[in-house]
Design a protein around this motif. Structure first.
Motif, PDB file in Angstrom:
ATOM      1  N   LEU A 174       0.805  -1.216   0.000  1.00 18.77           N
ATOM      2  CA  LEU A 174       0.000   0.000   0.000  1.00 18.77           C
ATOM      3  C   LEU A 174       0.843   1.273   0.000  1.00 18.77           C
ATOM      4  O   LEU A 174       0.290   2.378   0.033  1.00 18.77           O
ATOM      5  CB  LEU A 174      -0.970   0.006   1.187  1.00 18.77           C
ATOM      6  N   SER A 175       2.163   1.116  -0.071  1.00 21.80           N
ATOM      7  CA  SER A 175       3.047   2.266  -0.260  1.00 21.80           C
ATOM      8  C   SER A 175       3.436   2.418  -1.728  1.00 21.80           C
ATOM      9  O   SER A 175       4.379   3.143  -2.054  1.00 21.80           O
ATOM     10  CB  SER A 175       4.308   2.127   0.599  1.00 21.80           C
ATOM     11  N   SER A 176       2.719   1.708  -2.597  1.00 25.05           N
ATOM     12  CA  SER A 176       2.958   1.745  -4.048  1.00 25.05           C
ATOM     13  C   SER A 176       4.334   1.212  -4.417  1.00 25.05           C
ATOM     14  O   SER A 176       4.934   1.635  -5.408  1.00 25.05           O
ATOM     15  CB  SER A 176       2.784   3.173  -4.603  1.00 25.05           C
ATOM     16  N   GLN A 177       4.832   0.249  -3.636  1.00 24.87           N
ATOM     17  CA  GLN A 177       6.133  -0.362  -3.892  1.00 24.87           C
ATOM     18  C   GLN A 177       5.963  -1.812  -4.314  1.00 24.87           C
ATOM     19  O   GLN A 177       5.148  -2.544  -3.746  1.00 24.87           O
ATOM     20  CB  GLN A 177       7.012  -0.315  -2.633  1.00 24.87           C
ATOM     21  N   VAL A 178       6.745  -2.220  -5.306  1.00 22.57           N
ATOM     22  CA  VAL A 178       6.747  -3.621  -5.725  1.00 22.57           C
ATOM     23  C   VAL A 178       7.538  -4.422  -4.697  1.00 22.57           C
ATOM     24  O   VAL A 178       8.709  -4.138  -4.446  1.00 22.57           O
ATOM     25  CB  VAL A 178       7.374  -3.783  -7.121  1.00 22.57           C
ATOM     26  N   ILE A 179       6.889  -5.422  -4.092  1.00 23.10           N
ATOM     27  CA  ILE A 179       7.582  -6.270  -3.116  1.00 23.10           C
ATOM     28  C   ILE A 179       7.855  -7.665  -3.677  1.00 23.10           C
ATOM     29  O   ILE A 179       8.528  -8.472  -3.048  1.00 23.10           O
ATOM     30  CB  ILE A 179       6.785  -6.387  -1.803  1.00 23.10           C
TER      31      ILE A 179
END
Length: 352
Positions: free
Chosen positions: A209-214
């Motif tokens: 939800l931080s707009s980061q690809v994990i």
């Protein structure tokens, strides 16, 4: 199929790659006979806003990749046109067509490099358009069970699709099924998610939800007890730390020189006991001054355990090592001349 190290999963489950075998959508839709229910007033507008913000931020970074044999997904890695995807998406192809999320134009791309051992590959747009939006990659080491995730890609050819779920587990070691496009790589530290992953999702983004690809969506579980039908809510993604490490090497050198995967520094084969069943791994040779040789292991020894994990075959040895890191120490149990011995081994790095 799932191998030891994924014991928390049901024994009847296996995994399947998520590359679509068709170049066009094969899905169908139905309309419910009852009236569509309205959203409950208790639904959090804040969470909905978060979802929409993340989708707006990340979806432009997710592309559809088409080859002669099928399609998959990819993630824009930089502004120069490099795109990260799964090795089983590119298969043996060297040229591709790419569809951006905000365009119907097909763009040509070529292979930069592929590393099937980690099921990752990089392709590059031949004429990158302006305005490419590279994805932001998060720290997969900080991923925790229960975090909300969104999976983005082109399931069943439906480009720019989004599903939601949570992180169900971390640190999974999973072995892919062998196919014409995959050697059946064993991959460690995968992120398990309940977000739906379907054929065509391979190479797409698993996002927080931080707009980061994990993670990069790679596998979905299937239930062998139901003739290989999908096991809903069990999917796997390669963690972002592995993605960025492999991608950077492929872009710089066209190959991987530091896999980040643990190795013993041996050549070996499965050893069969007197009952003709797999009973360990026979060392055929050791790398001079390598991890095994430095610990006193030698040709003719039969490895039966790594740490607390039993080893009965080459595949089980690969699985045991996939959950370990280069430079870490582990105890190897082995048989030599009918006697059981142990050796403390400082693991090395699997070569290219």
């Amino acid at each position: 199929m799932l191998l030891p190290g994924t014991a928390l999963l049901a024994a009847a489950l296996t995994v399947s790659g998520c590359t679509s075998g068709s170049r066009s959508s094969s899905s169908s839709s139905t309309t419910a006979g009852a009236a569509v229910a309205t959203a409950s007033p208790s639904v959090s507008n804040s969470l909905q806003d978060d979802y929409q913000r993340v989708i707006a931020n990340v979806l432009p970074s997710v592309v559809q990749i088409t080859t002669a044999s099928g399609l998959g997904s990819g993630i824009i890695y930089d502004g120069k046109g490099d795109i990260i995807t799964n090795a089983h998406v590119v298969g043996t192809a060297s040229t591709f067509q790419v569809s951006l999320a905000n365009s119907t134009t097909l763009l040509d791309a070529t292979l930069v490099g592929s590393y099937p051992d980690s099921d990752l590959a990089v392709i590059k747009l031949s004429s990158p358009p302006g305005g490419l939006k590279p994805a932001a990659f998060g720290d997969s080491g900080k991923v925790e069970v229960g975090q909300i995730t969104l999976a983005m890609g082109s399931p069943l050819g439906l480009s720019s699709s989004v599903t939601q779920g949570i992180v169900s587990a971390t640190g999974r070691t999973v072995t892919e099924p062998k196919s014409t496009d995959s050697p059946g790589a064993t991959i460690g530290n995968m992120v398990q998610t309940s977000a739906a992953i379907n054929p065509g999702n391979s190479g797409g983004a698993l996002v927080n939800l931080s707009s980061q690809v994990i993670g990069i969506n790679t596998l979905a579980a299937v239930d062998q007890e139901t003739n290989g039908s999908a096991a809903p809510g069990i999917g796997f993604a390669i963690p972002s730390a592995t993605i960025t490490s492999i991608a950077d090497q492929l872009i710089k050198d066209g190959k991987v020189t530091n896999s980040g995967r643990a190795a013993l520094g041996i050549s070996a084969r499965t050893f069969y006991g007197s009952d003709y069943k797999p009973a360990g791994v026979l060392i055929v040779g050791t790398t001079p001054n390598g991890p095994a040789a430095s610990a006193g292991l030698q040709a003719g020894d039969v490895i039966t355990k790594v740490g607390d994990t039993p080893v009965t075959s080459l595949s089980s040895l690969t699985t045991a090592l996939a959950s370990l890191s280069p430079g870490s120490k582990t105890t190897v149990t082995y048989d030599r001349g009918g006697q059981t011995k142990t050796a403390d081994v400082t693991l090395g790095t699997l070569g290219p």
